[in-house]
Design a protein around this motif. Structure first.
Motif, PDB file in Angstrom:
ATOM      1  N   VAL A  69      38.169  59.684  35.630  1.00  0.00           N
ATOM      2  CA  VAL A  69      36.952  59.573  35.937  1.00  0.00           C
ATOM      3  C   VAL A  69      36.463  59.440  34.503  1.00  0.00           C
ATOM      4  O   VAL A  69      36.471  60.159  33.532  1.00  0.00           O
ATOM      5  N   PRO A  70      35.407  58.461  34.502  1.00  0.00           N
ATOM      6  CA  PRO A  70      34.654  58.307  33.149  1.00  0.00           C
ATOM      7  C   PRO A  70      33.926  59.729  32.759  1.00  0.00           C
ATOM      8  O   PRO A  70      33.082  60.120  33.195  1.00  0.00           O
ATOM      9  N   GLY A  71      34.175  59.986  31.484  1.00  0.00           N
ATOM     10  CA  GLY A  71      33.710  60.993  30.589  1.00  0.00           C
ATOM     11  C   GLY A  71      34.235  62.402  31.089  1.00  0.00           C
ATOM     12  O   GLY A  71      33.929  63.331  30.193  1.00  0.00           O
ATOM     13  N   VAL A  72      35.354  62.399  31.771  1.00  0.00           N
ATOM     14  CA  VAL A  72      36.030  63.590  32.060  1.00  0.00           C
ATOM     15  C   VAL A  72      37.350  63.531  31.439  1.00  0.00           C
ATOM     16  O   VAL A  72      38.037  62.668  31.354  1.00  0.00           O
ATOM     17  N   HIS A  73      37.586  64.781  30.662  1.00  0.00           N
ATOM     18  CA  HIS A  73      38.859  64.853  29.762  1.00  0.00           C
ATOM     19  C   HIS A  73      39.562  66.114  30.312  1.00  0.00           C
ATOM     20  O   HIS A  73      38.839  67.463  30.510  1.00  0.00           O
ATOM     21  N   ALA A  74      40.902  66.409  30.262  1.00  0.00           N
ATOM     22  CA  ALA A  74      41.642  67.254  30.752  1.00  0.00           C
ATOM     23  C   ALA A  74      42.875  67.602  29.855  1.00  0.00           C
ATOM     24  O   ALA A  74      43.409  66.721  29.223  1.00  0.00           O
ATOM     25  N   ALA A  75      43.184  68.877  29.785  1.00  0.00           N
ATOM     26  CA  ALA A  75      44.483  69.353  28.927  1.00  0.00           C
ATOM     27  C   ALA A  75      44.714  70.456  29.816  1.00  0.00           C
ATOM     28  O   ALA A  75      44.284  71.626  29.813  1.00  0.00           O
ATOM     29  N   GLU A  76      45.827  70.127  30.622  1.00  0.00           N
ATOM     30  CA  GLU A  76      46.381  71.081  31.705  1.00  0.00           C
ATOM     31  C   GLU A  76      47.967  71.132  31.836  1.00  0.00           C
ATOM     32  O   GLU A  76      48.485  69.904  31.129  1.00  0.00           O
ATOM     33  N   ILE A  77      48.516  72.256  32.158  1.00  0.00           N
ATOM     34  CA  ILE A  77      49.765  72.394  32.358  1.00  0.00           C
ATOM     35  C   ILE A  77      49.715  72.960  33.819  1.00  0.00           C
ATOM     36  O   ILE A  77      49.139  73.570  34.404  1.00  0.00           O
ATOM     37  N   TYR A  78      50.902  72.079  34.654  1.00  0.00           N
ATOM     38  CA  TYR A  78      50.911  72.153  36.034  1.00  0.00           C
ATOM     39  C   TYR A  78      52.498  72.319  36.441  1.00  0.00           C
ATOM     40  O   TYR A  78      53.309  71.613  35.519  1.00  0.00           O
ATOM     41  N   VAL A  79      52.717  72.923  37.297  1.00  0.00           N
ATOM     42  CA  VAL A  79      54.026  73.143  38.011  1.00  0.00           C
ATOM     43  C   VAL A  79      54.367  71.821  38.721  1.00  0.00           C
ATOM     44  O   VAL A  79      53.428  71.622  39.709  1.00  0.00           O
ATOM     45  N   THR A  80      55.315  71.170  38.764  1.00  0.00           N
ATOM     46  CA  THR A  80      55.595  69.925  39.504  1.00  0.00           C
ATOM     47  C   THR A  80      55.818  70.181  40.769  1.00  0.00           C
ATOM     48  O   THR A  80      56.341  71.065  41.465  1.00  0.00           O
ATOM     49  N   PRO A  81      55.285  69.274  41.877  1.00  0.00           N
ATOM     50  CA  PRO A  81      55.558  69.393  43.354  1.00  0.00           C
ATOM     51  C   PRO A  81      57.121  69.414  43.710  1.00  0.00           C
ATOM     52  O   PRO A  81      57.402  70.121  44.598  1.00  0.00           O
ATOM     53  N   ASP A  82      57.885  69.190  42.777  1.00  0.00           N
ATOM     54  CA  ASP A  82      59.454  69.266  43.026  1.00  0.00           C
ATOM     55  C   ASP A  82      59.705  70.802  43.478  1.00  0.00           C
ATOM     56  O   ASP A  82      60.533  71.084  44.130  1.00  0.00           O
ATOM     57  N   PHE A  83      59.003  71.522  42.986  1.00  0.00           N
ATOM     58  CA  PHE A  83      59.381  73.136  42.957  1.00  0.00           C
ATOM     59  C   PHE A  83      58.296  73.800  44.190  1.00  0.00           C
ATOM     60  O   PHE A  83      58.615  75.052  44.085  1.00  0.00           O
ATOM     61  N   SER A  84      57.441  73.097  44.618  1.00  0.00           N
ATOM     62  CA  SER A  84      56.725  73.434  45.686  1.00  0.00           C
ATOM     63  C   SER A  84      57.711  73.603  47.101  1.00  0.00           C
ATOM     64  O   SER A  84      58.779  73.379  47.194  1.00  0.00           O
ATOM     65  N   PRO A  85      56.970  74.549  48.068  1.00  0.00           N
ATOM     66  CA  PRO A  85      55.508  75.158  48.083  1.00  0.00           C
ATOM     67  C   PRO A  85      55.330  76.309  47.270  1.00  0.00           C
ATOM     68  O   PRO A  85      56.183  77.042  47.043  1.00  0.00           O
ATOM     69  N   PHE A  86      54.048  76.573  46.966  1.00  0.00           N
ATOM     70  CA  PHE A  86      53.574  77.639  46.083  1.00  0.00           C
ATOM     71  C   PHE A  86      52.386  78.497  47.133  1.00  0.00           C
ATOM     72  O   PHE A  86      51.841  77.916  47.947  1.00  0.00           O
ATOM     73  N   TYR A  87      52.567  79.713  47.001  1.00  0.00           N
ATOM     74  CA  TYR A  87      51.623  80.635  47.699  1.00  0.00           C
ATOM     75  C   TYR A  87      50.603  81.432  46.829  1.00  0.00           C
ATOM     76  O   TYR A  87      49.880  82.229  47.474  1.00  0.00           O
ATOM     77  N   LYS A  88      50.823  81.453  45.734  1.00  0.00           N
ATOM     78  CA  LYS A  88      50.059  82.046  44.837  1.00  0.00           C
ATOM     79  C   LYS A  88      50.260  81.622  43.215  1.00  0.00           C
ATOM     80  O   LYS A  88      51.260  80.960  43.021  1.00  0.00           O
ATOM     81  N   VAL A  89      49.256  81.755  42.485  1.00  0.00           N
ATOM     82  CA  VAL A  89      49.114  81.303  41.307  1.00  0.00           C
ATOM     83  C   VAL A  89      48.401  82.235  40.504  1.00  0.00           C
ATOM     84  O   VAL A  89      47.326  82.965  40.868  1.00  0.00           O
ATOM     85  N   LYS A  90      48.595  82.670  39.180  1.00  0.00           N
ATOM     86  CA  LYS A  90      48.086  83.772  38.444  1.00  0.00           C
ATOM     87  C   LYS A  90      48.235  83.508  36.779  1.00  0.00           C
ATOM     88  O   LYS A  90      49.062  82.811  36.564  1.00  0.00           O
TER      89      LYS A  90
END
Length: 301
Positions: A69-90
């Motif tokens: 998206v123009p103007g939006v910049h991100a720096a993120e760590i995410y757990v890949t979908p290979d290890f899903s499903p997830f029911y909680k994040v903390k």
């Protein structure tokens, strides 16, 4: 402003045993009401002006889940979908007040003057959508969605104090958990259930496929991006860059655990401006950790 509780679920069906780890026990009171309390049977709701609603709608389109998206910049760590499903994040997050260059910029979490009456303070916020912000969703309580249940912690509250680079760390514990009995998604701060997103809002969110931690900034195209976090790059020094410590996820067996490094990936669209690093389990007083942020600058569109 206070509002009377309706006949909504007031607590999750599961028992919450959140372990709170903060350097300053008074951090619990950086959000929400402090000296004043709402009358019994009511909850606090931040008063929102018409202009804030309009500006919030414009800002909210900048939170499109797609990274290009123009103007939006991100720096993120995410757990890949290979290890899903997830029911909680903390995680336990250090709270800063990154510097903006104009009133139409944003740096999450959350410094967004255009939706807080021009105020550049740091606010506690949440937002939701079911269609990638096409027709549904909003910030905080600006539309029907989030159900507030806590008597003094509330969405849209101003953060009373923030971390200082090289000095004190002001932290908050965030947890988002699915109540598998009701399908509601509960938001918890410092072991307190603030409220929930009803399961009826979402047609296919009986679990999460992708979860993570990090930050985003927004600036109008062809302008200089603001800071993210403390304004400094990750360096594994926890009084420098913004961090999440004690990060964990929950699997289908209701087991909470910190993701190993091979389970995560980073999304950083411009490493000259921002970065994100997952250091794994460092034990001691930090556990499983990430850092993110940077100074911003000429980051492109």
């Amino acid at each position: 402003m206070a509002i009377k509780r309706q006949s909504h679920k007031r607590m999750p069906s599961y028992k919450s045993f959140e372990k709170i780890n903060t350097k300053d026990s008074s951090n619990e009171f950086i959000f929400g009401l402090q000296k004043e309390k709402c009358p019994n049977g009511t909850v606090p709701i931040r008063r929102t002006t018409k202009d804030e609603l309009i500006q919030g709608k414009l800002s909210f389109y900048n939170q499109n889940m797609f990274e290009s998206v123009p103007g939006v910049h991100a720096a993120e760590i995410y757990v890949t979908p290979d290890f899903s499903p997830f029911y909680k994040v903390k995680g336990t997050n250090s709270i800063y007040n990154p510097r903006l260059r104009t009133k139409v910029q944003e740096s999450l979490a959350q410094v967004a003057p255009q939706i807080y009456g021009g105020n550049s303070a740091t606010y506690f916020y949440s937002l939701w959508t079911t269609d990638n912000f096409d027709k549904t969703g909003c910030y905080n309580l600006q539309c029907p969605g989030f159900v507030q249940t806590h008597p003094y912690m509330f969405l849209g509250s101003r953060v009373g104090k923030v971390s200082i680079y090289g000095g004190r760390s002001i932290e908050t514990n965030f947890t988002i958990t699915l109540d598998r009995e009701t399908q509601n998604w509960w938001l918890n701060l410092f072991g307190h259930d603030v409220g929930y997103y009803p399961g009826r809002l979402f047609s296919n969110l009986t679990s999460a496929e992708r979860v993570g931690w990090g930050g985003r900034t927004f600036t109008p195209p062809n302008t200089i991006s603001p800071q993210m976090g403390s304004g400094y790059f990750p360096d594994n020094n926890f009084v420098h860059a913004c961090y999440f410590i004690y990060i964990s996820i929950q699997d289908r067996g209701r087991t909470d655990f910190g993701p190993e490094k091979h389970m995560t990936e980073a999304f950083v669209d411009d490493p000259d401006c921002f970065n994100a690093e997952h250091y794994g389990d460092e034990g001691g007083n930090v556990g499983n950790t990430i850092q993110f942020g940077g100074p911003g600058g000429q980051c492109g569109n």
